[in-house]
Design an enzyme around this catalytic site. Structure first.
Site, PDB file in Angstrom:
ATOM      1  N   ASN A  90       0.829  -0.927   0.109  1.00 38.55           N
ATOM      2  CA  ASN A  90       0.192  -0.109   0.068  1.00 38.55           C
ATOM      3  C   ASN A  90       1.016   1.161   0.096  1.00 38.55           C
ATOM      4  O   ASN A  90       1.903   1.415   1.083  1.00 38.55           O
ATOM      5  CB  ASN A  90      -0.824  -0.101   1.089  1.00 38.55           C
ATOM      6  CG  ASN A  90      -2.265  -0.876   1.056  1.00 38.55           C
ATOM      7  OD1 ASN A  90      -2.306  -1.634   0.048  1.00 38.55           O
ATOM      8  ND2 ASN A  90      -2.300  -1.599   2.278  1.00 38.55           N
ATOM      9  N   GLY A  96      -4.404   3.300   1.715  1.00 37.99           N
ATOM     10  CA  GLY A  96      -4.446   2.586   2.977  1.00 37.99           C
ATOM     11  C   GLY A  96      -3.230   2.476   3.770  1.00 37.99           C
ATOM     12  O   GLY A  96      -3.225   1.901   4.794  1.00 37.99           O
ATOM     13  N   HIS A 103       6.545  -2.039   3.845  1.00 44.44           N
ATOM     14  CA  HIS A 103       6.102  -3.336   4.361  1.00 44.44           C
ATOM     15  C   HIS A 103       5.177  -4.016   3.213  1.00 44.44           C
ATOM     16  O   HIS A 103       4.314  -3.398   2.467  1.00 44.44           O
ATOM     17  CB  HIS A 103       5.404  -3.432   5.522  1.00 44.44           C
ATOM     18  CG  HIS A 103       4.124  -2.568   5.669  1.00 44.44           C
ATOM     19  ND1 HIS A 103       4.393  -1.184   5.878  1.00 44.44           N
ATOM     20  CD2 HIS A 103       2.882  -2.668   5.485  1.00 44.44           C
ATOM     21  CE1 HIS A 103       3.140  -0.529   5.837  1.00 44.44           C
ATOM     22  NE2 HIS A 103       2.101  -1.260   5.586  1.00 44.44           N
ATOM     23  N   HIS A 105       2.697  -6.872   2.408  1.00 44.11           N
ATOM     24  CA  HIS A 105       1.815  -7.829   2.944  1.00 44.11           C
ATOM     25  C   HIS A 105       1.838  -9.089   2.033  1.00 44.11           C
ATOM     26  O   HIS A 105       1.612  -9.078   0.897  1.00 44.11           O
ATOM     27  CB  HIS A 105       0.265  -7.266   2.824  1.00 44.11           C
ATOM     28  CG  HIS A 105      -0.079  -5.867   3.405  1.00 44.11           C
ATOM     29  ND1 HIS A 105      -0.638  -5.782   4.588  1.00 44.11           N
ATOM     30  CD2 HIS A 105       0.383  -4.440   3.319  1.00 44.11           C
ATOM     31  CE1 HIS A 105      -0.743  -4.543   5.131  1.00 44.11           C
ATOM     32  NE2 HIS A 105      -0.180  -3.995   4.201  1.00 44.11           N
TER      33      HIS A 105
END
Ligand code: AMP
Ligand code: ZN
Length: 117
Positions: A90, A96, A103, A105
């Site tokens: 993101n 979001g 990072h 996900h």
């Protein structure tokens, strides 16, 4: 922002100052369970080096971004979710992003629809 920050949540997790369920660690990469999982597997894979996100990444960060994805692929292999999983970055609040330490996900273990919301 490339310097490690004292108040960055994910830097603090890497340093062990905030507890997390560690999934994987090597010299460059750290991975842990997302605290609000959106799928049976929801792991966050992060560089130990702090930078805010993909749009702040520099050419020198190419290798570590790749390492994060390869770690995600290895975790997916170990968890037998290779039938279908997703890696997501993101980028920015409009997409979001809520933690400004890059990072990846890793989401899997259920059907993932397309397009994402
Ligand atoms: P994003 O919204 O893409 O920035 O993703 C941030 C993710 O970090 C969210 O999925 C949160 O659930 C997760 N998160 C926030 N705090 C923690 C924490 N202390 N431990 C593990 N995951 C967290
Ligand atoms: Zn950080």
């Amino acid at each position: 922002m490339t310097a490690p920050t004292t108040d960055c949540l994910f830097c603090r997790i890497v340093r062990g100052e905030i507890p997390a369920k560690k999934v994987y660690e090597d010299e460059h990469v750290f991975a842990f369970e997302d605290i609000h999982p959106q799928a049976p597997t929801h792991v966050l894979v992060i560089p130990k080096k702090h930078f805010s996100g993909l749009k702040e990444a520099q050419a020198e960060d190419a290798e570590i971004i790749g390492r994060c994805h390869l770690a995600a692929a290895e975790i997916a292999r170990q968890r037998n979710i290779e039938q279908g999983y997703r890696t997501v970055l993101n980028v920015g609040p409009g997409a979001g992003q809520s933690v400004f330490h890059l990072h990846v996900h890793l989401l899997g273990g259920r059907h993932l629809s397309w397009p994402p919301g």
